[in-house]
Design a protein around this motif. Structure first.
Motif, PDB file in Angstrom:
ATOM      1  N   ASP A 171      -1.423  -1.013  -3.056  1.00 22.73           N
ATOM      2  CA  ASP A 171      -1.416  -0.778  -1.800  1.00 22.73           C
ATOM      3  C   ASP A 171      -0.511   0.200  -1.323  1.00 22.73           C
ATOM      4  O   ASP A 171      -0.187   0.563  -0.327  1.00 22.73           O
ATOM      5  CB  ASP A 171      -1.302  -1.919  -0.938  1.00 22.73           C
ATOM      6  CG  ASP A 171      -0.180  -2.527  -1.206  1.00 22.73           C
ATOM      7  OD1 ASP A 171       0.825  -2.608  -1.718  1.00 22.73           O
ATOM      8  OD2 ASP A 171      -0.091  -3.958  -0.802  1.00 22.73           O
ATOM      9  N   MET A 198      -6.732   1.126  -5.018  1.00 24.87           N
ATOM     10  CA  MET A 198      -6.394   1.177  -3.561  1.00 24.87           C
ATOM     11  C   MET A 198      -7.671   0.855  -2.757  1.00 24.87           C
ATOM     12  O   MET A 198      -8.662   1.428  -2.908  1.00 24.87           O
ATOM     13  CB  MET A 198      -5.562   1.973  -3.172  1.00 24.87           C
ATOM     14  CG  MET A 198      -5.265   2.141  -1.691  1.00 24.87           C
ATOM     15  SD  MET A 198      -4.086   3.497  -1.362  1.00 24.87           S
ATOM     16  CE  MET A 198      -2.510   3.079  -1.863  1.00 24.87           C
ATOM     17  N   ASP A 200      -8.383   1.159   0.852  1.00 24.60           N
ATOM     18  CA  ASP A 200      -7.809   1.634   1.893  1.00 24.60           C
ATOM     19  C   ASP A 200      -8.649   3.023   2.369  1.00 24.60           C
ATOM     20  O   ASP A 200      -9.556   3.105   1.770  1.00 24.60           O
ATOM     21  CB  ASP A 200      -6.413   1.700   2.104  1.00 24.60           C
ATOM     22  CG  ASP A 200      -5.480   1.411   3.254  1.00 24.60           C
ATOM     23  OD1 ASP A 200      -6.122   1.931   4.174  1.00 24.60           O
ATOM     24  OD2 ASP A 200      -4.319   1.378   3.253  1.00 24.60           O
ATOM     25  N   ASN A 206      -2.567   8.242   0.906  1.00 32.77           N
ATOM     26  CA  ASN A 206      -2.712   7.361  -0.133  1.00 32.77           C
ATOM     27  C   ASN A 206      -3.226   7.806  -1.502  1.00 32.77           C
ATOM     28  O   ASN A 206      -2.958   7.282  -2.387  1.00 32.77           O
ATOM     29  CB  ASN A 206      -4.372   6.624   0.624  1.00 32.77           C
ATOM     30  CG  ASN A 206      -3.839   5.597   1.389  1.00 32.77           C
ATOM     31  OD1 ASN A 206      -2.636   5.060   1.622  1.00 32.77           O
ATOM     32  ND2 ASN A 206      -4.894   5.137   2.137  1.00 32.77           N
ATOM     33  N   VAL A 233     -11.496  -6.371   0.883  1.00 32.67           N
ATOM     34  CA  VAL A 233     -10.736  -6.264  -0.367  1.00 32.67           C
ATOM     35  C   VAL A 233     -11.138  -7.035  -1.449  1.00 32.67           C
ATOM     36  O   VAL A 233     -11.433  -6.629  -2.712  1.00 32.67           O
ATOM     37  CB  VAL A 233      -9.272  -7.041  -0.068  1.00 32.67           C
ATOM     38  CG1 VAL A 233      -8.294  -6.966  -1.050  1.00 32.67           C
ATOM     39  CG2 VAL A 233      -8.617  -5.997   1.048  1.00 32.67           C
ATOM     40  N   SER A 257       0.392  -5.777   3.742  1.00 33.65           N
ATOM     41  CA  SER A 257      -0.709  -4.878   3.400  1.00 33.65           C
ATOM     42  C   SER A 257      -2.112  -5.731   3.572  1.00 33.65           C
ATOM     43  O   SER A 257      -2.155  -7.096   3.460  1.00 33.65           O
ATOM     44  CB  SER A 257      -0.635  -3.940   2.348  1.00 33.65           C
ATOM     45  OG  SER A 257      -0.892  -4.896   1.373  1.00 33.65           O
ATOM     46  N   ARG A 258      -3.185  -5.075   3.611  1.00 32.07           N
ATOM     47  CA  ARG A 258      -4.445  -5.780   3.392  1.00 32.07           C
ATOM     48  C   ARG A 258      -4.556  -6.813   2.124  1.00 32.07           C
ATOM     49  O   ARG A 258      -4.639  -7.929   2.180  1.00 32.07           O
ATOM     50  CB  ARG A 258      -5.537  -4.913   3.691  1.00 32.07           C
ATOM     51  CG  ARG A 258      -5.692  -4.404   4.976  1.00 32.07           C
ATOM     52  CD  ARG A 258      -6.662  -3.270   5.096  1.00 32.07           C
ATOM     53  NE  ARG A 258      -8.299  -3.906   4.825  1.00 32.07           N
ATOM     54  CZ  ARG A 258      -9.183  -3.225   4.245  1.00 32.07           C
ATOM     55  NH1 ARG A 258      -9.244  -1.963   4.053  1.00 32.07           N
ATOM     56  NH2 ARG A 258     -10.367  -4.007   4.278  1.00 32.07           N
ATOM     57  N   ILE A 259      -4.070  -6.129   1.021  1.00 36.15           N
ATOM     58  CA  ILE A 259      -4.300  -6.602  -0.456  1.00 36.15           C
ATOM     59  C   ILE A 259      -3.316  -7.964  -0.335  1.00 36.15           C
ATOM     60  O   ILE A 259      -3.783  -9.076  -0.682  1.00 36.15           O
ATOM     61  CB  ILE A 259      -4.020  -5.599  -1.336  1.00 36.15           C
ATOM     62  CG1 ILE A 259      -5.107  -4.733  -1.702  1.00 36.15           C
ATOM     63  CG2 ILE A 259      -3.653  -6.610  -2.593  1.00 36.15           C
ATOM     64  CD1 ILE A 259      -4.925  -3.738  -2.684  1.00 36.15           C
TER      65      ILE A 259
END
Length: 283
Positions: A171, A198, A200, A206, A233, A257-259
């Motif tokens: 991420d 990743m 995202d 990114n 995810v 982060s999302r992860i």
């Protein structure tokens, strides 16, 4: 000394834990510490005895329960020694000569935390003793260990397949940047192709982070594949892993982060329940 700590219990799937521990020990040129933790035996004798029972009878029952607890503790201790010896023999058959046995009381997480200075990598089965016959359940202590221990954790499925490729859930955070550097340098991943994925938005920033990861891993001697995908995810990572037949997933444990938000919590447990390949959790 830094060990590969192989965490065993009474589950039949400990064979895979031993096999992954042996693989990691050979890759890292490290000794193995076999760790078996005895849960403290708890009795509710006091609360379960009715107040209507006479004092003498009550005391007699408490004495009998205390004797029973002592017998159970003795049997558990002996059973633990047998498990350690069987695992020791298994590891030596797999070519690991430097093996230490250790049996301790308490919780697995607190014992691993106490041993952290000697832990290079801890290997745990995804399915513990209590969930040994439930394919979609994970060990009851697993989330506590992930939250508590500050060493890499290799969480293993029920059967062993030698890892030949790895995938990093990336991420761009400091934690996963350290993960990239670790993969590039660690003998655990020597010669493996590495996928950096990743989940995202498709942005130039990114892609810049992914190109950095690709450069670091390439300089470490790896064949590198990078991917930037959108979506949920958990589902996206599993889909990518399946599409590319990747043997080992690598993830960071905490962050915003999302992860990393999903790693410890309900989504993480859901992902681990469905996992059929080992997952390396980095701290």
């Amino acid at each position: 000394m830094s060990y590969v700590v192989s965490c065993i219990d009474g589950a039949s799937r400990n064979t895979a834990v031993c096999e992954y521990s042996a693989w990691a020990a050979k890759q890292l040129a490290a000794p193995v510490m076999l760790l078996h933790v005895l849960d403290e035996l708890k009795t509710q004798a006091e609360t379960e005895l009715s107040g209507n029972i006479g004092l003498g009878t009550r005391e007699h029952l408490l004495e009998q329960l205390a004797e029973l607890d002592a017998q159970r503790a003795k049997v558990a201790l002996e059973h633990g020694h047998v498990l350690l010896q069987l695992a020791d023999e298994k590891l030596k058959k797999l070519g690991v000569s430097d093996v230490t046995q250790r049996q301790r009381h308490g919780e697995l997480a607190e014992n691993l935390l106490a041993l952290e200075g000697d832990v290079r990598l801890a290997v745990l089965g995804l399915h513990g003793e209590a969930s040994a016959n439930q394919l979609h359940q994970v060990g009851s202590q697993l989330e506590t260990v992930i939250r508590t221990v500050h060493r890499p954790l290799l969480l293993t499925p029920d059967t062993f397949n030698e890892p030949r490729s790895a995938m990093l859930a990336f991420d761009g955070s400091k934690t996963t940047e350290k993960g990239v550097e670790m993969l590039a340098q660690s003998p655990l991943f020597k010669g493996m192709p590495v996928h950096v994925v990743m989940v995202d938005a498709d942005t130039a920033n990114n892609w810049e982070k992914l190109k950095w990861a690709e450069k670091v891993l390439s300089e470490g001697g790896h064949k590198v594949h990078v991917a930037l995908r959108a979506g949920d995810v958990e589902a996206t990572l599993h889909q990518y892993q399946t599409e590319h037949n990747i043997d080992l997933m690598v993830m960071g444990a905490f962050g915003h982060s999302r992860i990393r938000q999903f790693l410890v919590g309900s989504t993480t447990m859901a992902m681990l329940k469905e996992s059929r390949t080992p997952t390396l959790v980095l701290r």
